[in-house]
Scaffold this motif. Sequence first.
Motif, PDB file in Angstrom:
ATOM      1  N   ALA A   1      -3.336  -1.331  77.851  1.00 19.78           N
ATOM      2  CA  ALA A   1      -3.737  -2.492  77.432  1.00 19.78           C
ATOM      3  C   ALA A   1      -5.398  -2.409  76.926  1.00 19.78           C
ATOM      4  O   ALA A   1      -6.146  -1.470  77.539  1.00 19.78           O
ATOM      5  CB  ALA A   1      -3.571  -3.557  78.244  1.00 19.78           C
ATOM      6  N   ARG A   2      -5.749  -3.230  76.497  1.00 20.68           N
ATOM      7  CA  ARG A   2      -7.410  -3.032  75.947  1.00 20.68           C
ATOM      8  C   ARG A   2      -8.144  -4.557  76.207  1.00 20.68           C
ATOM      9  O   ARG A   2      -7.415  -5.656  75.893  1.00 20.68           O
ATOM     10  CB  ARG A   2      -7.314  -2.804  74.384  1.00 20.68           C
ATOM     11  N   SER A   3      -9.006  -4.352  76.571  1.00 17.30           N
ATOM     12  CA  SER A   3     -10.168  -5.579  76.750  1.00 17.30           C
ATOM     13  C   SER A   3     -11.357  -5.502  75.832  1.00 17.30           C
ATOM     14  O   SER A   3     -12.006  -4.263  76.095  1.00 17.30           O
ATOM     15  CB  SER A   3     -10.395  -5.580  78.302  1.00 17.30           C
ATOM     16  N   THR A   4     -11.846  -6.412  75.318  1.00 12.86           N
ATOM     17  CA  THR A   4     -13.073  -6.283  74.692  1.00 12.86           C
ATOM     18  C   THR A   4     -14.205  -7.409  75.292  1.00 12.86           C
ATOM     19  O   THR A   4     -15.225  -7.606  74.820  1.00 12.86           O
ATOM     20  CB  THR A   4     -12.711  -6.951  73.083  1.00 12.86           C
ATOM     21  N   ASP A   6     -15.004  -7.101  78.704  1.00 15.00           N
ATOM     22  CA  ASP A   6     -15.215  -6.664  80.066  1.00 15.00           C
ATOM     23  C   ASP A   6     -14.308  -7.025  81.142  1.00 15.00           C
ATOM     24  O   ASP A   6     -14.669  -7.154  82.212  1.00 15.00           O
ATOM     25  CB  ASP A   6     -16.789  -7.051  80.571  1.00 15.00           C
ATOM     26  N   GLY A   7     -12.922  -6.911  80.573  1.00  8.43           N
ATOM     27  CA  GLY A   7     -11.811  -6.941  81.418  1.00  8.43           C
ATOM     28  C   GLY A   7     -11.412  -8.538  82.029  1.00  8.43           C
ATOM     29  O   GLY A   7     -10.603  -8.402  82.769  1.00  8.43           O
ATOM     30  N   ARG A   8     -12.023  -9.325  81.246  1.00 12.02           N
ATOM     31  CA  ARG A   8     -11.536 -10.820  81.591  1.00 12.02           C
ATOM     32  C   ARG A   8     -10.404 -11.143  80.847  1.00 12.02           C
ATOM     33  O   ARG A   8      -9.516 -11.901  81.814  1.00 12.02           O
ATOM     34  CB  ARG A   8     -12.635 -11.862  81.284  1.00 12.02           C
ATOM     35  N   THR A   9      -9.971 -10.762  79.903  1.00 13.59           N
ATOM     36  CA  THR A   9      -8.715 -10.797  79.003  1.00 13.59           C
ATOM     37  C   THR A   9      -8.321  -9.561  78.550  1.00 13.59           C
ATOM     38  O   THR A   9      -9.142  -8.467  78.309  1.00 13.59           O
ATOM     39  CB  THR A   9      -8.734 -11.994  77.895  1.00 13.59           C
ATOM     40  N   TRP A  10      -7.020  -9.512  78.414  1.00 16.61           N
ATOM     41  CA  TRP A  10      -6.346  -7.848  77.994  1.00 16.61           C
ATOM     42  C   TRP A  10      -5.354  -8.216  76.817  1.00 16.61           C
ATOM     43  O   TRP A  10      -4.577  -9.340  76.760  1.00 16.61           O
ATOM     44  CB  TRP A  10      -5.711  -7.588  79.154  1.00 16.61           C
ATOM     45  N   GLU A  11      -5.312  -7.242  75.884  1.00 17.13           N
ATOM     46  CA  GLU A  11      -4.248  -7.328  74.722  1.00 17.13           C
ATOM     47  C   GLU A  11      -3.377  -6.067  75.083  1.00 17.13           C
ATOM     48  O   GLU A  11      -3.839  -4.939  75.316  1.00 17.13           O
ATOM     49  CB  GLU A  11      -5.294  -7.066  73.628  1.00 17.13           C
ATOM     50  N   PRO A  12      -2.130  -6.362  74.955  1.00 15.01           N
ATOM     51  CA  PRO A  12      -1.242  -5.375  75.143  1.00 15.01           C
ATOM     52  C   PRO A  12      -1.412  -4.478  73.941  1.00 15.01           C
ATOM     53  O   PRO A  12      -1.096  -4.833  72.789  1.00 15.01           O
ATOM     54  CB  PRO A  12       0.132  -5.853  75.489  1.00 15.01           C
ATOM     55  N   LEU A  13      -0.945  -3.061  74.117  1.00 11.78           N
ATOM     56  CA  LEU A  13      -1.155  -1.965  73.055  1.00 11.78           C
ATOM     57  C   LEU A  13       0.308  -1.237  73.022  1.00 11.78           C
ATOM     58  O   LEU A  13       0.954  -1.213  71.945  1.00 11.78           O
ATOM     59  CB  LEU A  13      -2.277  -0.970  73.395  1.00 11.78           C
ATOM     60  N   TYR A  14       0.597  -0.706  73.892  1.00 13.39           N
ATOM     61  CA  TYR A  14       2.004   0.053  73.844  1.00 13.39           C
ATOM     62  C   TYR A  14       2.443   0.284  75.364  1.00 13.39           C
ATOM     63  O   TYR A  14       1.747   0.439  76.286  1.00 13.39           O
ATOM     64  CB  TYR A  14       2.057   1.198  73.315  1.00 13.39           C
ATOM     65  N   ASP A  15       3.827   0.394  75.612  1.00 13.82           N
ATOM     66  CA  ASP A  15       4.404   1.162  76.755  1.00 13.82           C
ATOM     67  C   ASP A  15       4.235   2.461  76.630  1.00 13.82           C
ATOM     68  O   ASP A  15       4.589   3.317  75.767  1.00 13.82           O
ATOM     69  CB  ASP A  15       5.837   0.864  76.773  1.00 13.82           C
TER      70      ASP A  15
END
Length: 242
Positions: A1-4, A6-15
């Motif tokens: 997952a990726r956060s832009t 500072d870790g408050r929200t996350w975007e899933p990228l891949y398993d």
Amino acid sequence: ARSTDDGRTWEPLYDLSRHRDGDVSQAHFINVALAAADAQDLPGRTPRDSGRVVFLWGSGAYRKSSPRLARVAARQIADRAALRFFTGFDQRGEPRWSDRESDAVPLFRHDVVGELSVAWIAPVERWLMLYNSSEPRGIVMRSAPAPWGPWSAPEVVFHPGRDNGYGNFMHVSWERGERRDAFHDPKQENKWGGCYGPYLIPRFASGDARRCLIYYALSTWNPYQTILARSEIGAPLPDEPT
């Protein structure tokens, strides 16, 4: 997952690894330790890499597998197709890589690995790996000059009995007929404590190859807590325990 943010929200990228209908035999990166290094500082070759490289050491079936290795250029970490999996050494002793997870081979055979951590420990100029083990019992350490090895034989750096875990910060079951300690989770007086989850904190390491202090988190199961642990590694010193 990726956060832009500072870790408050996350975007899933891949398993990273996926089982097939519950079969994890080809899922080798379920528990994972990550560390970055500069490609030019690494011995041997990491084909097509330059700049920062992220290494991923993984275990598969929980506490029933041996660790494997993958790598990816840091700038491509959001793309799973950029991952390359270690498949052994060629005739010159150089590491080989594949784009298929199924080709990944164990770095060594010790089919007890679940949680693990790996980090470059500068004072000893080695990669260190810690993981919890059932045989031998305790927290095991291995070392290697490169992320792919060769990895040393296992050495127990923490044993819950030998190193005064039980009765001090890990619960001894009351089923033994004695009450050595009174700290346990609610209604868990008959459940033993256990050591696992040894996660290295490389920036705390101090000393040199003769005497180095390493620090790591250590979970205790009952009571369900995490402590900060320290182990002394390196050459034995006169009149001092190691």
